[in-house]
Design a protein around this motif. Structure first.
Motif, PDB file in Angstrom:
ATOM      1  N   PRO A 123     -11.762   0.332  -2.280  1.00 50.91           N
ATOM      2  CA  PRO A 123     -12.277   1.614  -2.768  1.00 50.91           C
ATOM      3  C   PRO A 123     -13.117   2.361  -1.742  1.00 50.91           C
ATOM      4  O   PRO A 123     -13.070   3.586  -1.649  1.00 50.91           O
ATOM      5  N   GLU A 124     -13.853   1.618  -0.908  1.00 46.71           N
ATOM      6  CA  GLU A 124     -14.757   2.263   0.045  1.00 46.71           C
ATOM      7  C   GLU A 124     -14.060   2.776   1.312  1.00 46.71           C
ATOM      8  O   GLU A 124     -14.640   3.563   2.060  1.00 46.71           O
TER       9      GLU A 124
ATOM     10  N   VAL B 127     -10.513   3.684   1.241  1.00 44.32           N
ATOM     11  CA  VAL B 127      -9.175   4.016   0.787  1.00 44.32           C
ATOM     12  C   VAL B 127      -8.584   5.237   1.503  1.00 44.32           C
ATOM     13  O   VAL B 127      -7.369   5.357   1.640  1.00 44.32           O
ATOM     14  N   ASP B 128      -9.411   6.132   1.994  1.00 46.78           N
ATOM     15  CA  ASP B 128      -8.901   7.346   2.622  1.00 46.78           C
ATOM     16  C   ASP B 128      -8.482   7.152   4.076  1.00 46.78           C
ATOM     17  O   ASP B 128      -7.827   8.011   4.649  1.00 46.78           O
TER      18      ASP B 128
ATOM     19  N   ILE C 256      -1.883   3.210  -3.626  1.00 46.58           N
ATOM     20  CA  ILE C 256      -3.150   3.768  -3.159  1.00 46.58           C
ATOM     21  C   ILE C 256      -3.788   4.597  -4.271  1.00 46.58           C
ATOM     22  O   ILE C 256      -5.019   4.568  -4.477  1.00 46.58           O
ATOM     23  N   GLU C 257      -2.977   5.337  -5.015  1.00 49.06           N
ATOM     24  CA  GLU C 257      -3.500   6.112  -6.142  1.00 49.06           C
ATOM     25  C   GLU C 257      -4.059   5.188  -7.217  1.00 49.06           C
ATOM     26  O   GLU C 257      -5.075   5.505  -7.852  1.00 49.06           O
TER      27      GLU C 257
ATOM     28  N   CYS D 299      -6.965  -2.316   2.117  1.00 55.28           N
ATOM     29  CA  CYS D 299      -7.445  -1.084   1.500  1.00 55.28           C
ATOM     30  C   CYS D 299      -8.346  -1.409   0.315  1.00 55.28           C
ATOM     31  O   CYS D 299      -7.957  -2.146  -0.595  1.00 55.28           O
TER      32      CYS D 299
ATOM     33  N   THR E 163       0.825  -1.212   0.000  1.00 58.01           N
ATOM     34  CA  THR E 163       0.000   0.000   0.000  1.00 58.01           C
ATOM     35  C   THR E 163       0.857   1.260   0.000  1.00 58.01           C
ATOM     36  O   THR E 163       0.583   2.217   0.721  1.00 58.01           O
TER      37      THR E 163
ATOM     38  N   LEU F 246      -5.410   2.281  -6.689  1.00 53.22           N
ATOM     39  CA  LEU F 246      -6.692   1.808  -6.160  1.00 53.22           C
ATOM     40  C   LEU F 246      -7.774   2.859  -6.358  1.00 53.22           C
ATOM     41  O   LEU F 246      -8.889   2.552  -6.802  1.00 53.22           O
ATOM     42  N   LYS F 247      -7.452   4.096  -6.045  1.00 53.57           N
ATOM     43  CA  LYS F 247      -8.424   5.186  -6.220  1.00 53.57           C
ATOM     44  C   LYS F 247      -8.848   5.338  -7.679  1.00 53.57           C
ATOM     45  O   LYS F 247      -9.982   5.710  -7.970  1.00 53.57           O
ATOM     46  N   ALA F 248      -7.900   5.062  -8.590  1.00 54.43           N
ATOM     47  CA  ALA F 248      -8.172   5.220 -10.019  1.00 54.43           C
ATOM     48  C   ALA F 248      -8.873   4.006 -10.622  1.00 54.43           C
ATOM     49  O   ALA F 248      -9.143   3.981 -11.830  1.00 54.43           O
TER      50      ALA F 248
END
Length: 329
Positions: A320-321, A323-324, A271-272, A318, A266, A274-276
């Motif tokens: 999508p829901e 991730v922050d 992480i980016e 981690c 991670t 995953l966000k994308a």
């Protein structure tokens, strides 16, 4: 041959610089990783350096070192051999080739405390080290398998691994396969519980990001109906631009979850990703914690204090829901 000698020369130079940088009056606590070119190991270095900053004047220095390249197994063994010859107070090793490192330790029979960090020796060689600090790698593989099962109940899956002889990577692969198969000790998925590994899989990256991305691209081309791809380690994602190019070609399938990607680690670029939407889950280790805790464990071993043989650093899941806020603080 010339390339190997050059890498060994560079690694030896880095080692000499590292030992020279340690305060003359300090005893050296060495952390040897698989390769200095891997951003995962740089997080271990950050933990080591934070420990140094907080423990100045206490008689010890944490030294972070390793071969220049993550696929230089012989270079890592040579560095450990050199450290034992030059003299350090204790050593923590992440063995790239577990049997080769075990052979060296058997030959040298070091009197200083030896522990492993991030990657362990094989079970039959565990007596050669006092403790292991790092991830429960089998559990990491289990969690990868569990996340994949949330999206797919069967199909074709390709596993991407690192070095052939790395015990930690083998443990993760075992965790993935056992979880998908619903049975223990599955060497390869051949239809168990509806899961099959296609021809050419698993893949071995030798910890090289460029090779990892090329393998992914080739696999997607050769298997246009592949159901899942599991990066047991984050090698391809450590080169974010190349990984983006590879996943651009399958983004429609990723969005529809016709193709599911589960990956290990991670780090920020991951992480980016995953966000994308370039992966569906990232199962993260805690390398900074490994580097930060290793020196204290080594000092306890030096002083003859009790240290648990297995020291797990935990995992982060981690999605999508979440991730922050999925990473341990």
């Amino acid at each position: 041959m010339k390339k190997t000698l050059a890498i060994l020369s560079l690694a030896t130079t880095c080692l000499a610089i590292g030992l020279g940088a340690a305060r003359a009056e300090d005893k050296v606590l060495a952390i040897v990783v698989k390769g200095l070119d891997n951003p995962f190991f740089e997080e271990i270095n950050k933990g080591c350096q934070k420990w140094n900053a907080e423990n100045q004047g206490k008689g010890y220095t944490c030294l972070y070192t390793g071969p220049a390249s993550s696929n230089d197994e012989a270079g890592e063994v040579q560095i450990v051999d050199d450290l034992l010859t030059k003299g350090v107070a204790a050593i923590a090793i992440s063995p790239s080739n577990a049997p080769a490192m075990a052979n060296l330790l058997k030959q040298r029979a070091p009197t200083i405390p030896v522990m492993t960090v991030d990657a362990d020796l094989n079970k039959e060689d565990s007596a050669l080290r006092k403790a292991y600090l790092g991830t429960d790698n089998y559990l990491m593989g289990v969690k990868m398998g569990e996340e994949l099962l949330k999206h797919k109940k069967g199909g074709t899956v390709c596993l991407q691994l690192g070095n052939v002889a790395a015990a930690n990577i083998a443990a993760r692969a075992a965790g993935v396969r056992d979880t998908l198969a619903g049975a223990k000790d599955v060497d390869k998925l051949t239809g168990q519980n509806g899961w099959t590994e296609p021809a050419g899989c698993p893949l071995f990256t030798n910890d090289q990001s460029d090779l990892a991305n090329q393998q992914m691209s080739d696999t997607f081309t050769a298997n246009p109906k592949l159901d899942a791809f599991v990066l047991v380690g984050g090698w391809a994602q450590f080169a974010p631009q190349a990984y983006a190019q590879v996943t651009d070609g399958v983004m429609d399938r990723l969005k529809s979850k016709d193709l599911v990607i589960i990956a290990g680690d991670t780090l920020p670029p991951q992480i980016e990703a995953l966000k994308a939407g370039r992966s569906h889950a990232q199962i993260g280790q805690r390398p900074f914690e490994m580097g930060y805790k290793a020196p204290d464990a080594m000092i306890k071993l030096i002083n003859g204090e009790k240290v648990d043989e297995i020291l797990y650093t935990g995992l982060d899941v981690c999605l999508p829901e979440n991730v922050d806020n999925c990473l341990a603080k």
